[in-house]
Write an enzyme that holds these catalytic residues in place. Structure first.
Site, PDB file in Angstrom:
ATOM      1  N   ASN A   4     -17.741   9.178   3.874  1.00  0.00           N
ATOM      2  CA  ASN A   4     -18.336   9.833   2.686  1.00  0.00           C
ATOM      3  C   ASN A   4     -19.687  10.488   2.954  1.00  0.00           C
ATOM      4  OD1 ASN A   4     -19.546   7.339   2.883  1.00  0.00           O
ATOM      5  ND2 ASN A   4     -19.478   6.892   0.688  1.00  0.00           N
ATOM      6  N   GLU A  18     -22.938  -2.920   5.277  1.00  0.00           N
ATOM      7  CA  GLU A  18     -23.188  -2.158   4.047  1.00  0.00           C
ATOM      8  C   GLU A  18     -21.825  -1.869   3.444  1.00  0.00           C
ATOM      9  OE1 GLU A  18     -26.142  -1.469   2.934  1.00  0.00           O
ATOM     10  OE2 GLU A  18     -27.432  -1.751   4.667  1.00  0.00           O
ATOM     11  N   CYS A  48     -21.142   4.935  -2.427  1.00  0.00           N
ATOM     12  CA  CYS A  48     -21.110   3.486  -2.632  1.00  0.00           C
ATOM     13  C   CYS A  48     -22.024   3.037  -3.766  1.00  0.00           C
ATOM     14  CB  CYS A  48     -21.485   2.787  -1.336  1.00  0.00           C
ATOM     15  SG  CYS A  48     -23.043   3.373  -0.694  1.00  0.00           S
ATOM     16  N   GLU A  94     -31.081  -1.128   5.544  1.00  0.00           N
ATOM     17  CA  GLU A  94     -31.283   0.095   6.319  1.00  0.00           C
ATOM     18  C   GLU A  94     -32.457   0.850   5.721  1.00  0.00           C
ATOM     19  OE1 GLU A  94     -27.260   1.872   6.458  1.00  0.00           O
ATOM     20  OE2 GLU A  94     -27.095   0.869   8.394  1.00  0.00           O
TER      21      GLU A  94
HETATM   22  P1  NAP Z   1     -13.254   1.728   5.515  1.00  0.00           P
HETATM   23  O1  NAP Z   1     -11.803   1.954   5.351  1.00  0.00           O
HETATM   24  O2  NAP Z   1     -13.733   0.328   5.512  1.00  0.00           O
HETATM   25  O3  NAP Z   1     -13.642   2.455   6.887  1.00  0.00           O
HETATM   26  C1  NAP Z   1     -14.942   2.447   7.395  1.00  0.00           C
HETATM   27  C2  NAP Z   1     -14.883   2.562   8.913  1.00  0.00           C
HETATM   28  O4  NAP Z   1     -14.198   1.427   9.452  1.00  0.00           O
HETATM   29  C3  NAP Z   1     -14.111   3.780   9.392  1.00  0.00           C
HETATM   30  O5  NAP Z   1     -14.683   4.240  10.582  1.00  0.00           O
HETATM   31  C4  NAP Z   1     -12.728   3.201   9.642  1.00  0.00           C
HETATM   32  O6  NAP Z   1     -11.943   3.974  10.513  1.00  0.00           O
HETATM   33  C5  NAP Z   1     -13.085   1.859  10.227  1.00  0.00           C
HETATM   34  N1  NAP Z   1     -12.016   0.889  10.108  1.00  0.00           N
HETATM   35  C6  NAP Z   1     -11.052   0.801   9.160  1.00  0.00           C
HETATM   36  N2  NAP Z   1     -10.263  -0.268   9.399  1.00  0.00           N
HETATM   37  C7  NAP Z   1     -10.739  -0.872  10.517  1.00  0.00           C
HETATM   38  C8  NAP Z   1     -10.354  -2.034  11.261  1.00  0.00           C
HETATM   39  N3  NAP Z   1      -9.324  -2.809  10.914  1.00  0.00           N
HETATM   40  N4  NAP Z   1     -11.077  -2.358  12.349  1.00  0.00           N
HETATM   41  C9  NAP Z   1     -12.121  -1.615  12.726  1.00  0.00           C
HETATM   42  N5  NAP Z   1     -12.534  -0.498  12.073  1.00  0.00           N
HETATM   43  C10 NAP Z   1     -11.858  -0.138  10.971  1.00  0.00           C
HETATM   44  O7  NAP Z   1     -14.114   2.468   4.415  1.00  0.00           O
HETATM   45  P2  NAP Z   1     -14.023   3.994   3.969  1.00  0.00           P
HETATM   46  O8  NAP Z   1     -12.827   4.128   3.106  1.00  0.00           O
HETATM   47  O9  NAP Z   1     -14.143   4.888   5.136  1.00  0.00           O
HETATM   48  O10 NAP Z   1     -15.379   4.158   3.126  1.00  0.00           O
HETATM   49  C11 NAP Z   1     -15.458   3.838   1.791  1.00  0.00           C
HETATM   50  C12 NAP Z   1     -16.082   2.498   1.578  1.00  0.00           C
HETATM   51  O11 NAP Z   1     -17.368   2.452   2.202  1.00  0.00           O
HETATM   52  C13 NAP Z   1     -16.352   2.222   0.123  1.00  0.00           C
HETATM   53  O12 NAP Z   1     -16.001   0.912  -0.216  1.00  0.00           O
HETATM   54  C14 NAP Z   1     -17.854   2.423  -0.023  1.00  0.00           C
HETATM   55  O13 NAP Z   1     -18.438   1.743  -1.086  1.00  0.00           O
HETATM   56  C15 NAP Z   1     -18.333   1.950   1.275  1.00  0.00           C
HETATM   57  N6  NAP Z   1     -19.646   2.506   1.562  1.00  0.00           N
HETATM   58  C16 NAP Z   1     -20.717   1.666   1.510  1.00  0.00           C
HETATM   59  C17 NAP Z   1     -21.993   2.138   1.727  1.00  0.00           C
HETATM   60  C18 NAP Z   1     -23.172   1.212   1.704  1.00  0.00           C
HETATM   61  O14 NAP Z   1     -24.217   1.587   2.206  1.00  0.00           O
HETATM   62  N7  NAP Z   1     -23.067   0.011   1.181  1.00  0.00           N
HETATM   63  C19 NAP Z   1     -22.199   3.489   2.003  1.00  0.00           C
HETATM   64  C20 NAP Z   1     -21.090   4.333   2.039  1.00  0.00           C
HETATM   65  C21 NAP Z   1     -19.807   3.814   1.821  1.00  0.00           C
HETATM   66  P3  NAP Z   1     -10.890   5.041   9.874  1.00  0.00           P
HETATM   67  O15 NAP Z   1     -11.674   6.043   9.142  1.00  0.00           O
HETATM   68  O16 NAP Z   1     -10.228   5.612  11.046  1.00  0.00           O
HETATM   69  O17 NAP Z   1      -9.988   4.256   8.977  1.00  0.00           O
END
Ligand code: NAP
Length: 489
Positions: free
Chosen positions: A158, A259, A293, A468
């Protein structure tokens, strides 16, 4: 308007492991524009061998990089910041192209990402330890800060520039080396940032990046999680993946910054300035089409102002311009992919089936493309609905009416998540009561946009831990060593 970039070499299309290289097995995957689903570029589909090579490089470079004086590391980071700022337009276009956000937001994200690099360039020279007064004669006691070692950085789609910059910058500032894997949907911006880091003088081996498809993400990351040479994992993404990383890191007891997901409440009290509250909600909710997020996910409005607030908000939401990032005027772009649109639609349908009413929007905008969804206003939401229990991650505002402060605090805290919360009130006593009572890492009081490099960003509860940015951000990449010198005469 075209989203093409001026400097073609900012699209290296390869991994960087001490040098630009292909995946060992030669596999690649396509990166698409979410506005059209057209292929934009391809990048390596890396596997375990590439992850190991990246880790070997980062491990080998650590001894040298940690010994580079902090001032010199700071100068390299400052040059990186300057290059990011100088390439704002190209980077902004890349972000918008692969992620879909409007170009103004893409450019804004570049500035935001650079602000962390600049901040940690400055913090690098201030990693002071302590001189501790000794309890006995003839001793000197010190607490020294040291880099933790190799850091694995895993980022979501994102904010393709900001998420990776705010992890890599403190890691390099602290003297750590890095292995990084960006999200499948948005690898291009991160490769461009690494290209600029190389140009800024980050030595080979210090910053390594491998790209991988969703199918192979775990194969890459598991190599890092299982290897004792990785001393820290810095992850931004969903809570389920964060928990998996924490479990798998337990055997080697790595330091973790997580995060994770949020479910932010946005509370409007009777005593507030309604126009300011509407402005704050529009800014917080519709940035990046709600795919943020810290995006308000549950909107609670006190009964006395509910109807007026909904009327004002509805007028603003109807006026939002939806379109591809290539259209300079668009304020809401496509969602990242088909799965994201399906989730949003499921949340709207579930809310309506459970008694909520659609005031504005409520449907896909198929004429614009498969990934577009109309900005939507729902009223009559309650805690049982999917849009209240889960993070929608889309341009949906679901309003719940409330009567008392006690009621709304219980509702706001009634979630396993605790990243951000917002409320609007003019009553100074209430402001501190509510700020104290909210179980979140970030609180916006009469303010809908919180993040800044000088402020600590992070959550509590199942939104994770670690911070962060801010003066605290560097410590997450350092460990304390106590040195005691005795028998001094
Ligand atoms: P995600 O599915 O958890 O993916 C995040 C990262 O982890 C991606 O690089 C993803 O690769 C990788 N990943 C996924 N499954 C994995 C596994 N089993 N083992 C190792 N790595 C793995 O999250 P997203 O859908 O990309 O992002 C949205 C989420 O991020 C939301 O819940 C949002 O709230 C959260 N977020 C939090 C913050 C904060 O600062 N708290 C900021 C931004 C976003 P792939 O892309 O190849 O699946």
């Amino acid at each position: 308007m075209s989203l093409s970039i001026h400097r073609g070499d900012l699209l290296p299309g390869r991994n960087y492991i001490g040098r630009w290289c292909d995946a060992e097995e030669g596999r690649r995957f396509d990166v698409t524009d979410p506005a059209t689903d057209a292929v934009v570029a391809s990048v390596p589909d890396s596997g375990a061998a590439d992850a190991r090579a990246a880790l070997d490089a980062a491990h080998a470079a650590f001894a040298t990089w940690r010994a580079v004086p902090a001032k010199q590391r700071a100068q390299i980071l400052k040059r990186w910041n300057d290059l990011i700022v100088a390439h704002q337009e190209d980077l902004g276009r890349l972000i918008s192209r692969e992620q879909g956000k409007p170009l103004a937001e893409g450019r804004g994200e570049v500035t935001y990402a650079a602000s962390y690099v600049e901040w940690f360039a400055e913090e690098a020279t201030r990693a002071n330890g302590d001189v501790i007064p000794a309890p006995v004669v003839g001793r000197r006691m010190f607490a020294l800060k040291e880099p933790v070692g190799v850091v694995a950085v895993i980022t979501p789609w994102n904010f393709p520039a900001a998420m990776i910059a705010r992890k890599i910058a403190p890691a390099l500032a602290a003297g750590c080396t890095v292995v990084a894997k960006p999200a499948e949907d948005t690898p291009l911006t991160s490769l461009a940032l690494v290209k600029l880091a190389e140009e800024a003088g980050v030595p080979a081996g210090v910053l390594n990046i491998v790209t991988a498809s969703r199918q192979r993400a775990a194969e890459v990351v598991d190599v890092w999680l299982d290897d004792p040479r990785v001393r820290k994992v810095s992850f931004t993404g969903s809570t389920p993946v964060g928990k998996h990383l924490a479990r798998r890191s337990a055997d080697t007891l790595k330091k973790l910054s997580l995060e994770l997901g949020g479910n932010a409440p946005f509370i409007v009290f009777d005593d507030t300035d309604l126009d300011a509250a509407v402005d704050g909600l529009m800014a917080g909710k519709f940035r990046n089409g709600g795919q943020t997020c810290v995006s308000p996910n549950r909107v609670f409005v006190q009964a006395g102002v509910h109807d007026r607030f909904v009327e004002k908000l509805g007028a603003r939401i109807v006026a939002l311009k939806v379109g591809p990032a290539s259209d300079e005027g668009s304020q809401i772009g496509p969602m990242i992919n088909a799965k994201a649109v399906d989730k949003i639609e499921r949340h709207v349908n579930d809310a309506v089936d459970s008694g909520a009413r659609v005031v504005v929007g409520g449907q896909r905008l198929a004429a614009l493309g498969a990934n577009f969804f109309a900005p939507t206003l729902l009223v009559g939401a309650d805690a049982t609905m999917a849009c209240s229990c889960e993070e929608t991650f889309g341009p949906i505002v679901a309003v719940t009416r409330f009567e008392t402060e006690e009621q709304v605090i219980a509702a706001a805290n009634g979630t396993p998540f605790g990243l951000a919360a917002y409320f609007y009130s003019q009553d100074v006593s209430r402001i501190w009561r509510i700020a104290d009572a909210l179980e979140t890492g970030l609180v916006g009081v009469n303010e809908g946009a919180l993040a800044a490099e000088a402020a600590p960003f992070g959550g509590v509860k199942e939104s994770g831990y670690g911070r962060e940015g801010s003066v605290h951000g560097l410590d997450d990449y350092m460990s304390l060593k106590y040195v005691c010198q005795g028998n001094l005469r």
